[in-house]
Write a protein that holds these residues in place. Structure first.
Motif, PDB file in Angstrom:
ATOM      1  N   LEU A  12     -11.522 -25.311   0.367  1.00 34.06           N
ATOM      2  CA  LEU A  12     -10.710 -24.125   0.132  1.00 34.06           C
ATOM      3  C   LEU A  12     -11.318 -23.261  -0.952  1.00 34.06           C
ATOM      4  CD1 LEU A  12      -8.177 -22.501   0.745  1.00 34.06           C
ATOM      5  CD2 LEU A  12      -6.919 -23.923  -0.885  1.00 34.06           C
ATOM      6  N   TYR A  13     -11.877 -23.908  -1.972  1.00 33.19           N
ATOM      7  CA  TYR A  13     -12.509 -23.157  -3.065  1.00 33.19           C
ATOM      8  C   TYR A  13     -13.671 -22.313  -2.524  1.00 33.19           C
ATOM      9  CZ  TYR A  13     -14.908 -22.127  -7.443  1.00 33.19           C
ATOM     10  OH  TYR A  13     -15.514 -21.476  -8.488  1.00 33.19           O
ATOM     11  N   ASN A  14     -14.492 -22.933  -1.664  1.00 37.39           N
ATOM     12  CA  ASN A  14     -15.641 -22.205  -1.114  1.00 37.39           C
ATOM     13  C   ASN A  14     -15.208 -21.054  -0.215  1.00 37.39           C
ATOM     14  OD1 ASN A  14     -17.573 -23.795  -2.392  1.00 37.39           O
ATOM     15  ND2 ASN A  14     -17.600 -25.317  -0.739  1.00 37.39           N
ATOM     16  N   ILE A  15     -14.108 -21.266   0.525  1.00 38.18           N
ATOM     17  CA  ILE A  15     -13.602 -20.191   1.385  1.00 38.18           C
ATOM     18  C   ILE A  15     -13.077 -19.037   0.530  1.00 38.18           C
ATOM     19  CG2 ILE A  15     -11.795 -19.553   3.030  1.00 38.18           C
ATOM     20  CD1 ILE A  15     -12.015 -22.382   4.190  1.00 38.18           C
ATOM     21  N   VAL A  16     -12.274 -19.371  -0.482  1.00 40.07           N
ATOM     22  CA  VAL A  16     -11.666 -18.344  -1.325  1.00 40.07           C
ATOM     23  C   VAL A  16     -12.730 -17.572  -2.103  1.00 40.07           C
ATOM     24  CG1 VAL A  16     -10.199 -17.969  -3.341  1.00 40.07           C
ATOM     25  CG2 VAL A  16      -9.442 -19.511  -1.529  1.00 40.07           C
ATOM     26  N   HIS A  17     -13.776 -18.265  -2.545  1.00 46.38           N
ATOM     27  CA  HIS A  17     -14.762 -17.642  -3.425  1.00 46.38           C
ATOM     28  C   HIS A  17     -16.022 -17.177  -2.697  1.00 46.38           C
ATOM     29  CE1 HIS A  17     -12.837 -18.363  -7.341  1.00 46.38           C
ATOM     30  NE2 HIS A  17     -12.314 -19.415  -6.746  1.00 46.38           N
ATOM     31  N   PHE A  18     -16.038 -17.243  -1.385  1.00 45.79           N
ATOM     32  CA  PHE A  18     -17.219 -16.762  -0.658  1.00 45.79           C
ATOM     33  C   PHE A  18     -17.324 -15.251  -0.818  1.00 45.79           C
ATOM     34  CE2 PHE A  18     -19.353 -15.208   3.199  1.00 45.79           C
ATOM     35  CZ  PHE A  18     -20.546 -15.899   3.079  1.00 45.79           C
ATOM     36  N   THR A  19     -18.507 -14.785  -1.163  1.00 42.17           N
ATOM     37  CA  THR A  19     -18.700 -13.356  -1.401  1.00 42.17           C
ATOM     38  C   THR A  19     -19.842 -12.799  -0.559  1.00 42.17           C
ATOM     39  OG1 THR A  19     -20.227 -13.752  -3.256  1.00 42.17           O
ATOM     40  CG2 THR A  19     -17.870 -13.549  -3.785  1.00 42.17           C
ATOM     41  N   VAL A  20     -19.835 -11.484  -0.423  1.00 45.97           N
ATOM     42  CA  VAL A  20     -20.903 -10.760   0.281  1.00 45.97           C
ATOM     43  C   VAL A  20     -21.375  -9.647  -0.640  1.00 45.97           C
ATOM     44  CG1 VAL A  20     -19.967 -11.293   2.556  1.00 45.97           C
ATOM     45  CG2 VAL A  20     -19.278  -9.184   1.396  1.00 45.97           C
ATOM     46  N   PRO A  21     -22.549  -9.077  -0.393  1.00 47.63           N
ATOM     47  CA  PRO A  21     -23.035  -7.993  -1.257  1.00 47.63           C
ATOM     48  C   PRO A  21     -22.081  -6.802  -1.265  1.00 47.63           C
ATOM     49  CG  PRO A  21     -24.807  -8.849   0.108  1.00 47.63           C
ATOM     50  CD  PRO A  21     -23.543  -9.477   0.625  1.00 47.63           C
ATOM     51  N   LYS A  22     -21.845  -6.264  -2.443  1.00 49.68           N
ATOM     52  CA  LYS A  22     -20.970  -5.101  -2.557  1.00 49.68           C
ATOM     53  C   LYS A  22     -21.584  -3.886  -1.870  1.00 49.68           C
ATOM     54  CE  LYS A  22     -18.004  -2.903  -6.000  1.00 49.68           C
ATOM     55  NZ  LYS A  22     -17.779  -2.699  -7.462  1.00 49.68           N
ATOM     56  N   ALA A  23     -22.903  -3.892  -1.712  1.00 45.31           N
ATOM     57  CA  ALA A  23     -23.591  -2.802  -1.018  1.00 45.31           C
ATOM     58  C   ALA A  23     -23.152  -2.701   0.441  1.00 45.31           C
ATOM     59  CB  ALA A  23     -25.104  -2.998  -1.102  1.00 45.31           C
ATOM     60  N   TRP A  24     -22.517  -3.752   0.946  1.00 43.57           N
ATOM     61  CA  TRP A  24     -22.036  -3.716   2.335  1.00 43.57           C
ATOM     62  C   TRP A  24     -20.872  -2.745   2.516  1.00 43.57           C
ATOM     63  CZ3 TRP A  24     -22.028  -9.280   4.839  1.00 43.57           C
ATOM     64  CH2 TRP A  24     -23.363  -9.736   4.888  1.00 43.57           C
ATOM     65  N   PHE A  25     -20.410  -2.135   1.431  1.00 44.38           N
ATOM     66  CA  PHE A  25     -19.434  -1.056   1.568  1.00 44.38           C
ATOM     67  C   PHE A  25     -19.945   0.013   2.526  1.00 44.38           C
ATOM     68  CE2 PHE A  25     -16.990  -2.191  -2.339  1.00 44.38           C
ATOM     69  CZ  PHE A  25     -15.728  -1.979  -1.844  1.00 44.38           C
ATOM     70  N   SER A  26     -21.250   0.196   2.570  1.00 49.46           N
ATOM     71  CA  SER A  26     -21.830   1.220   3.448  1.00 49.46           C
ATOM     72  C   SER A  26     -21.509   0.956   4.913  1.00 49.46           C
ATOM     73  CB  SER A  26     -23.346   1.297   3.253  1.00 49.46           C
ATOM     74  OG  SER A  26     -23.968   0.076   3.617  1.00 49.46           O
ATOM     75  N   HIS A  27     -21.284  -0.315   5.277  1.00 52.58           N
ATOM     76  CA  HIS A  27     -20.974  -0.647   6.663  1.00 52.58           C
ATOM     77  C   HIS A  27     -19.673   0.018   7.117  1.00 52.58           C
ATOM     78  CE1 HIS A  27     -23.476  -4.642   6.348  1.00 52.58           C
ATOM     79  NE2 HIS A  27     -24.170  -3.545   6.082  1.00 52.58           N
ATOM     80  N   PHE A  28     -18.717   0.164   6.180  1.00 55.49           N
ATOM     81  CA  PHE A  28     -17.450   0.808   6.536  1.00 55.49           C
ATOM     82  C   PHE A  28     -17.692   2.238   7.002  1.00 55.49           C
ATOM     83  CE2 PHE A  28     -15.599  -1.790   2.756  1.00 55.49           C
ATOM     84  CZ  PHE A  28     -15.761  -2.959   3.472  1.00 55.49           C
ATOM     85  N   TYR A  29     -18.558   2.921   6.300  1.00 53.27           N
ATOM     86  CA  TYR A  29     -18.762   4.348   6.570  1.00 53.27           C
ATOM     87  C   TYR A  29     -19.767   4.580   7.691  1.00 53.27           C
ATOM     88  CZ  TYR A  29     -16.246   4.079   2.287  1.00 53.27           C
ATOM     89  OH  TYR A  29     -15.291   3.747   1.354  1.00 53.27           O
ATOM     90  N   ILE A  30     -20.641   3.613   7.920  1.00 56.30           N
ATOM     91  CA  ILE A  30     -21.482   3.672   9.118  1.00 56.30           C
ATOM     92  C   ILE A  30     -20.592   3.554  10.355  1.00 56.30           C
ATOM     93  CG2 ILE A  30     -23.246   2.447  10.459  1.00 56.30           C
ATOM     94  CD1 ILE A  30     -24.549   1.683   7.776  1.00 56.30           C
ATOM     95  N   LEU A  31     -19.663   2.597  10.313  1.00 56.26           N
ATOM     96  CA  LEU A  31     -18.712   2.411  11.412  1.00 56.26           C
ATOM     97  C   LEU A  31     -17.866   3.664  11.613  1.00 56.26           C
ATOM     98  CD1 LEU A  31     -17.112   0.653  13.456  1.00 56.26           C
ATOM     99  CD2 LEU A  31     -15.710  -0.119  11.525  1.00 56.26           C
ATOM    100  N   SER A  32     -17.293   4.180  10.522  1.00 57.53           N
ATOM    101  CA  SER A  32     -16.419   5.341  10.624  1.00 57.53           C
ATOM    102  C   SER A  32     -17.172   6.583  11.075  1.00 57.53           C
ATOM    103  CB  SER A  32     -15.737   5.611   9.274  1.00 57.53           C
ATOM    104  OG  SER A  32     -14.764   6.616   9.394  1.00 57.53           O
ATOM    105  N   THR A  33     -18.397   6.741  10.607  1.00 57.25           N
ATOM    106  CA  THR A  33     -19.211   7.887  11.021  1.00 57.25           C
ATOM    107  C   THR A  33     -19.512   7.830  12.513  1.00 57.25           C
ATOM    108  OG1 THR A  33     -20.234   8.129   8.835  1.00 57.25           O
ATOM    109  CG2 THR A  33     -21.406   9.089  10.708  1.00 57.25           C
ATOM    110  N   GLY A  34     -19.906   6.647  12.981  1.00 57.20           N
ATOM    111  CA  GLY A  34     -20.210   6.496  14.409  1.00 57.20           C
ATOM    112  C   GLY A  34     -19.008   6.776  15.288  1.00 57.20           C
TER     113      GLY A  34
END
Length: 253
Positions: free
Chosen positions: A56-78
């Motif tokens: 549970l600790y590993n699930i709760v604390h799993f992180t991804v690069p903050k730079a992946w914020f760009s994926h939101f706007y790539i999706l929205s732009t498309g």
């Protein structure tokens, strides 16, 4: 088609309800889900957790690069481009396209993300959900012919001012020494004025159709939590500095 659109509407409304309940649950039971950036780490160290289960600790604390914020706007732009080409006479898809392009530019060229800038995986999942639902709502209202076609001038003025202010606030944040206290512009009044701008931008969509109020409620709830966490961080770390009296909305919160 009418039945499908009605079903899709019920489903995305349900996801908002589940999301708000999950936000409430995370706030009181698993607050680690809500942390990212400066609230995820302090001086390079992970915040302590009372979770005993390693899985549970590993699930709760799993992180991804903050730079992946760009994926939101790539999706929205498309998705915006597809919608604009399909419904070129409607104003709102073009406004959302402009917003998506601006935020994409900011995440790629204004915001400064290092290899250590991380966010909880739930923030990433929620971002993909949010921008997908934004376009689902818009498409449903387009197919139902219930979206205002012409430009709402007062709403556009609000969006334009908030967009410009958000861009300038992001520039302030990008020039800071990492996790230092911003002291320019509205950062002297609220801890997270860029969140307030985001709220105003999405509120400017509501005059085109009231169904967008779901987005506004979600943004207010989720970004208020993040803004309050940021304000708590500032008070905890910058004990000798004057901290803004409000978290996200002057004289309210």
């Amino acid at each position: 088609m009418e039945t499908i659109l009605r079903l899709a509407t019920h489903i995305y409304r349900l996801t908002f309800v589940v999301g708000l309940l999950s936000l409430l649950l995370a706030e009181f039971v698993l607050p680690d889900f809500l942390k990212y950036g400066k609230t995820l780490t302090e001086k390079g160290r992970k915040t302590k957790s009372n979770i005993s289960s390693p899985i549970l600790y590993n699930i709760v604390h799993f992180t991804v690069p903050k730079a992946w914020f760009s994926h939101f706007y790539i999706l929205s732009t498309g998705l915006s481009i597809i919608t604009c080409l399909s419904f070129p006479r409607y104003v709102l898809p073009w406004l959302i396209l402009l917003h998506s392009l601006r935020r994409l530019y900011e995440t790629l060229y204004v915001n400064k993300y290092t290899s250590k800038s991380r966010m909880n995986w739930t923030h990433y999942a929620v971002g993909i959900w949010f921008y997908s639902v934004l376009h689902i709502i818009m498409l449903i209202k387009l197919y139902e012919n219930k979206l205002e076609k012409t430009l709402n001038v007062p709403a556009f003025v609000v969006m334009a001012i908030a967009s410009w202010d958000q861009y300038m606030n992001h520039k302030v944040l990008s020039k800071l020494v990492k996790y230092s206290l911003p002291k320019q512009r509205l950062f002297t009044v609220v801890s997270s004025p860029h969140y307030m701008d985001e709220l105003l931008i999405y509120a400017s969509y509501v005059p085109y159709n009231w169904e967008f109020i779901w987005l506004v409620v979600w943004i207010f709830a989720s970004l208020s939590v993040s803004a309050l966490e940021t304000q708590k961080y500032y008070k905890r770390v910058f004990t000798k500095e004057k901290i803004p009296p409000y978290a996200i909305i002057p004289y309210l919160l």
